[in-house]
Design a protein around this motif. Structure first.
Motif, short mmCIF file in Angstrom:
data_model
loop_
_atom_site.label_atom_id
_atom_site.label_comp_id
_atom_site.label_asym_id
_atom_site.label_seq_id
_atom_site.Cartn_x
_atom_site.Cartn_y
_atom_site.Cartn_z
N ALA A 1 1.18 -1.57 -0.08
CA ALA A 1 -0.10 0.26 0.05
C ALA A 1 0.66 1.42 0.77
O ALA A 1 0.45 2.35 -0.40
CB ALA A 1 -1.01 0.09 1.35
N ARG A 2 1.79 1.16 0.42
CA ARG A 2 2.47 2.27 0.74
C ARG A 2 3.72 2.39 -0.59
O ARG A 2 3.56 3.27 -1.31
CB ARG A 2 4.26 1.57 2.03
N GLU A 3 4.22 1.35 -1.14
CA GLU A 3 4.51 1.37 -2.66
C GLU A 3 3.18 2.63 -3.56
O GLU A 3 3.87 3.16 -4.08
CB GLU A 3 5.28 0.31 -2.77
N MET A 4 2.45 1.83 -3.46
CA MET A 4 1.18 2.16 -4.38
C MET A 4 0.86 3.77 -4.37
O MET A 4 0.34 4.31 -5.38
CB MET A 4 0.16 1.57 -4.33
N LEU A 5 0.61 4.37 -2.95
CA LEU A 5 0.15 5.44 -2.48
C LEU A 5 1.55 6.25 -2.97
O LEU A 5 1.27 7.68 -3.71
CB LEU A 5 0.42 5.72 -0.80
N LYS A 6 2.80 5.92 -3.07
CA LYS A 6 3.85 6.49 -3.29
C LYS A 6 3.79 6.95 -4.36
O LYS A 6 3.97 8.06 -5.38
CB LYS A 6 5.00 6.12 -2.76
N ALA A 7 3.52 6.00 -5.31
CA ALA A 7 3.30 6.05 -6.89
C ALA A 7 2.38 6.41 -7.20
O ALA A 7 2.13 7.98 -8.28
CB ALA A 7 3.41 4.45 -7.01
N ALA A 8 1.55 6.69 -6.22
CA ALA A 8 0.71 7.91 -7.20
C ALA A 8 0.54 9.19 -6.98
O ALA A 8 0.43 10.05 -7.78
CB ALA A 8 -0.79 7.62 -6.56
N ASN B 1 4.52 14.26 -11.03
CA ASN B 1 5.18 14.03 -12.18
C ASN B 1 6.61 14.42 -11.32
O ASN B 1 7.47 14.53 -12.40
CB ASN B 1 5.20 15.37 -13.33
N VAL B 2 6.29 13.64 -10.79
CA VAL B 2 8.66 13.86 -10.05
C VAL B 2 8.66 11.88 -10.30
O VAL B 2 7.42 11.01 -10.22
CB VAL B 2 8.60 14.13 -8.41
N GLY B 3 10.50 11.27 -9.58
CA GLY B 3 10.40 10.04 -9.68
C GLY B 3 9.83 9.17 -8.41
O GLY B 3 9.90 10.61 -7.52
N VAL B 4 9.17 8.46 -8.21
CA VAL B 4 8.51 7.66 -6.88
C VAL B 4 9.70 7.78 -6.10
O VAL B 4 9.85 7.42 -4.89
CB VAL B 4 8.45 6.32 -7.36
N GLU B 5 11.27 7.85 -6.41
CA GLU B 5 11.89 7.59 -5.31
C GLU B 5 12.59 8.87 -4.55
O GLU B 5 13.19 8.95 -3.53
CB GLU B 5 14.03 7.59 -6.36
N GLN B 6 11.80 10.72 -5.43
CA GLN B 6 11.78 11.40 -4.56
C GLN B 6 11.14 10.92 -3.70
O GLN B 6 10.60 12.50 -2.78
CB GLN B 6 11.73 12.42 -5.86
N GLY C 1 6.56 15.16 -0.77
CA GLY C 1 7.86 14.74 -2.40
C GLY C 1 8.82 16.15 -2.37
O GLY C 1 9.36 16.73 -1.22
N PRO C 2 9.39 16.10 -3.61
CA PRO C 2 10.34 17.35 -3.67
C PRO C 2 10.08 18.95 -3.41
O PRO C 2 9.02 19.12 -3.54
CB PRO C 2 11.22 17.02 -5.29
N GLY C 3 10.22 19.89 -2.83
CA GLY C 3 9.78 21.46 -2.54
C GLY C 3 8.73 21.21 -1.65
O GLY C 3 7.83 22.42 -2.38
N GLY C 4 8.78 19.74 -0.77
CA GLY C 4 8.10 20.40 0.35
C GLY C 4 6.72 19.87 -0.38
O GLY C 4 5.08 20.73 0.70
#
Lengths: 153, 716
Positions: free
Chosen positions: B120-127, B133-138, B148-151
């Protein structure tokens, strides 16, 4: 069949039932207050403890006729939101395990602390002598009573 | 060793069976408009407001599964613990094996629950990554939000709908224990607030519209049947609606519980019984048969070397008989179940440790398919293995069926509970030890005689694993002894038996650890040192199919002894005793008891316990289980069920003493840090408490107690 008047958690109630019906079953089956538990029906486990005019009594050993005209307090009426000092102490010490005997324990603790603000270990042991907790929450019961000491008005 | 766990598992594998079909669509409940609810698996749902509903696949009975199991999900999913809901699973296609016993709830669900949360965590991050429009690793997660990046920050609720459309990762990465934020913290019980306000709903608190209440008049001799009765007097009781015969007896159905009890009392006065084949059963005769079985044929559970030869060659042979009585579960909430028979199926509410089996058996009793019997698992007011049985839920179904529609709650009273338990049986133990000229232990023989729990559990069938199950706690003796034999001689008894907290391990470890103490004193060796010497430098040792890491056991023993001050100078009349056991080779427990005996009265001052059960998910709950397990074990020093004329002599807490507050010793728990997977803690503290205390009694008084329960004459 006479109807009986009693006050439960501050509310006047009229109950039409047999005079010998234990208060326990009036609370649980007639009034829907299931926080008061059935454990033994013999007055030896303490699960059904409520206050009658401020005294801790076994509701399985108190008949409707005996309860009539008196003020009954159950765990549901101890506070609106779990904020009674005993309830708060119970949470702070994480006393409950299965939780079944706990409302009775809490009612005994509340009555004890009203009677004696700072009970000794001996007072606590005497007050809980007729309570059974098969899960073994006793060390935390003792701690919670001490934590709540002085806080019950 | 084939363990009880194998029999509790049933057909559906406990662990793997839990990871089930992933539901990708947002699911609407009947009558509700479809909502953007994210349900990546059967264990959790993210609601639009950000609340996460966690479905617990095991039954809460005080052991803390409604706290510990959600913690595993919440940890991986990075949830805000204050924004979770916990619901109980229902038996069905998603939950095929909810059986709750054998201290396996955490170990069997630990991996699937973490994977569910991590997916669930990975899916929420991917969403969130797609949204930004950033990489999931960010992206990372924290307390119910993706950051995510930039607050950038989005709550799980806002992401639920988008996440629900993504593929479910099969093997999501799991956190390292060093990164745990919730696991390992002292988390109070999830249900605490509901319990202290009286809002927690146990089986007996279920109230359905139009509900009636029933009590069943059963023959006091289990297996007996009513011969004749007159229902008129029962029906004359105000509130009684019907009197119906059911397979277990005669049910009185009424408007309220008290009327059902009174009606049953009136009915009992008119009833005559055919007490059946068990009517002459009594404890004294059984004990005679058990004693005979101590020297007769037996089924082997373990054999190392040639014990008979080693005993014959021994310079000295010690022999002793230990006795443990029948025990009741004595849960404070008596057995009960509420069943509503409807035209197209049925619904049940009950506190069951075996919801799937309860469903199957109730459905069969009702003439329904299992899927037509909906089972709602209520909170349990004490389980201890009693509610693994389905006798009470099947009986309630039979009553509800005979009542002809509408919800019926069948309530057992205290006497019903004691007279119709699924008991822990009595056992006798013949212990023999051979010593060579230097005092070294060269032979160990442990014969157990008694009724077989497993046979009763399997409906009268003898399992090939019977001896190893009944010898659990004896055959997995952790000490290196050159010649060793453990066997079980079954003695028939007409009593229904079941699993009790700690099962046969309790009497077997009682006999084993006390007798080893006898050996230590016989050879003049410190009981701690003897145990450490006999454990030696061994690592993982196999006992049949099980294994145990002797190093972990040695460690808990050393910790308990060290913390208790083993060897210190004690107040006059005090004694220290110790015992240890590797429970099913998974959880390691050692206890040191400090006791005194004054004027014939035993006082247990303190028990110091060290446990290693792998990673401690919630130390606060774990310590509660240690305290509770010890209390359960100590109660068995004083309680017993005995039989006369086919019925139990004991009928309540007045004659079956359980520990009270004043009797409870101080408990000091030491959790040995571990990175091993979590095992279980509900039962392991139970068996070691008894021998620790009795060995302390010997240290204090020189008196060796080999027979339980303790009575007023024990210390004369």
């Amino acid at each position: 069949m006479p109807a009986y008047q009693l006050t439960v958690n501050g509310r006047a109630r009229t109950v039409d039932a047999e005079a010998d019906t234990p208060l326990l079953w009036i609370l649980r089956d007639t009034l829907g207050l299931t926080g008061t538990k059935f454990g033994c029906g013999q007055g030896v486990c303490g699960s059904c403890t409520v206050h009658l005019d401020g005294q801790a009594v076994r509701s399985c050993q108190t008949s409707l006729k005996e309860a009539a005209g008196h003020a009954i307090l159950t765990v549901e009426g101890l506070s609106k939101d779990g904020s009674h000092p005993v309830q708060k102490a119970w949470i702070a010490e994480d006393v409950a395990q299965c939780g079944y005997c706990q409302p009775g324990m809490i009612m005994t603790a509340a009555a004890l602390l009203k009677r004696k603000a700072h009970p000794t270990d001996g007072d606590i042991e005497d007050a809980f002598a007729d309570h059974v907790c098969r899960c073994g929450t006793y060390p935390r019961v003792r701690k919670a009573v001490k934590r709540a000491a002085g806080g019950v008005k | 060793m084939t363990s009880r766990r194998d029999f509790l598992k049933g057909a559906g594998a406990t662990g793997a069976g839990l990871v089930l079909g992933f539901h990708l669509e947002a699911k609407a409940r009947p009558g509700e408009a479809p909502r953007a609810e994210f349900r990546p698996n059967a264990y959790l749902a993210v609601l639009p407001d950000g609340t996460v509903r966690i479905t617990v696949p095991k039954t809460e009975m005080g052991q803390g599964v409604r706290t510990a199991l959600p913690l595993a999900v919440a940890e991986e999913m990075d949830l805000d613990w204050s924004k979770i809901e916990v619901v109980n699973a229902q038996p069905g296609p998603d939950f095929k094996s909810m059986q709750t016993g054998g201290s396996t709830s955490v170990s069997s669900t630990w991996t699937p629950l973490r994977k569910a949360g991590a997916a669930a965590r990975e899916m929420l991050k991917a969403a969130a990554a797609a949204e930004w429009n950033v990489g999931v690793e960010q992206c990372r997660t924290e307390k119910g939000f993706v950051l995510g990046p930039g607050g950038k920050k989005l709550g799980y609720g806002a992401l639920a709908e988008a996440a629900a459309k993504l593929p479910v990762p099969k093997d999501p990465p799991l956190k390292k224990p060093a990164d745990y934020r919730l696991l390992g913290q002292r988390t109070p019980r999830f249900d605490g607030p509901a319990i202290v306000t009286g809002k927690a709903i146990f089986g007996l608190d279920v109230r359905r519209p139009g509900q009636r209440f029933a009590a069943v008049l059963r023959c006091p001799v289990p297996g007996g049947k009513p011969r004749a009765w007159d229902a008129a007097k029962a029906k004359a009781v105000r509130g009684v609606k019907a009197v119906v015969e059911v397979p277990t007896g005669i049910a009185v159905i009424a408007d309220n519980t008290w009327a059902a009890f009174k009606g049953r009392e009136a009915l009992a006065a008119t009833t005559t019984w055919d007490e059946g084949p068990a009517k002459d059963f009594n404890s004294a005769t059984l004990e005679g048969k058990m004693r005979a079985a101590l020297t007769g044929p037996a089924d082997e559970a373990r054999k190392d070397g040639d014990v008979d030869k080693a005993l014959a060659a021994a310079a000295k042979v010690l022999e002793a008989e230990y006795a443990f009585p029948y025990q009741a579960h004595a849960t404070v909430e008596p057995m009960n179940a509420t069943v509503h028979m409807r035209a197209d199926g049925a619904e049940m509410w009950t506190g069951s440790q075996s919801p799937n089996r309860a469903q199957e058996r109730a459905a069969a009793a009702a003439g329904l398919k299992p899927e037509q019997m909906k089972v709602n698992v209520a909170l349990i007011g004490g389980g201890f293995g009693r509610r693994l049985g389905t006798d009470f839920s099947t009986e309630a179904t039979q009553v509800a069926k005979a009542a002809g529609g509408g919800p019926v709650q069948v309530v057992w009273d205290r006497e019903d509970d004691f007279r119709h338990d699924l008991y822990q049986p009595a056992t006798l133990h013949r212990m023999r030890a051979g010593l060579d000229g230097s005092g070294a232990l060269t032979a160990w023989a442990h014969r157990i005689a008694g009724p077989a729990v497993l046979r009763s559990w399997m409906g009268g069938q003898k399992s090939p694993a019977q001896a190893s199950v009944e010898a659990n706690g004896a055959l997995d003796i952790p000490y290196a002894i050159p010649a060793l034999k453990v066997d079980f001689a079954e003695v028939e008894a007409p009593t229904a038996l079941g699993w009790w907290r700690g099962i046969q391990i309790v009497p077997n470890v009682f006999a084993r650890e006390c007798f080893l103490d006898e050996v230590a004193h016989a050879i003049g060796k410190d009981p701690l040192q003897l145990r450490l010497d006999l454990m030696g430098d061994r690592g993982v040792v196999k006992f049949g199919r099980e294994e145990a890491d002797i190093r972990r056991l040695k460690k808990v023993l050393q910790v308990a002894a060290g913390k208790a001050g083993w060897g210190r100078k004690l107040p006059a009349g005090h004694g220290l005793g110790l015992a240890c056991h590797a429970y099913d080779g998974r959880t390691y427990a050692a206890e040191v008891a400090e006791v005194s005996v004054e004027k014939g009265q035993l006082r247990i001052h303190k028990i110091t316990c060290a446990v290693d059960c792998g990673i401690a998910l919630n130390p606060l709950g774990l310590e509660a289980q240690v305290e509770g397990g010890i209390a359960f074990g100590l109660s068995a020093l004083f309680s017993q069920i005995t039989w006369e004329k086919g019925r139990t002599v004991q009928t309540g807490y007045h004659d079956f003493p359980v520990l009270r507050l004043a009797d409870m010793p101080a408990i000091e728990t030491h959790i040995v840090p571990s990175t091993e997977p979590p095992s279980g803690i509900g039962e392991p503290p139970v068996p070691v408490a008894i021998p620790a205390v009795l060995n302390a009694v010997f240290a204090a008084t020189g008196q060796r107690i080999r027979r339980l329960p303790l009575g007023p004459d024990s210390f004369k």
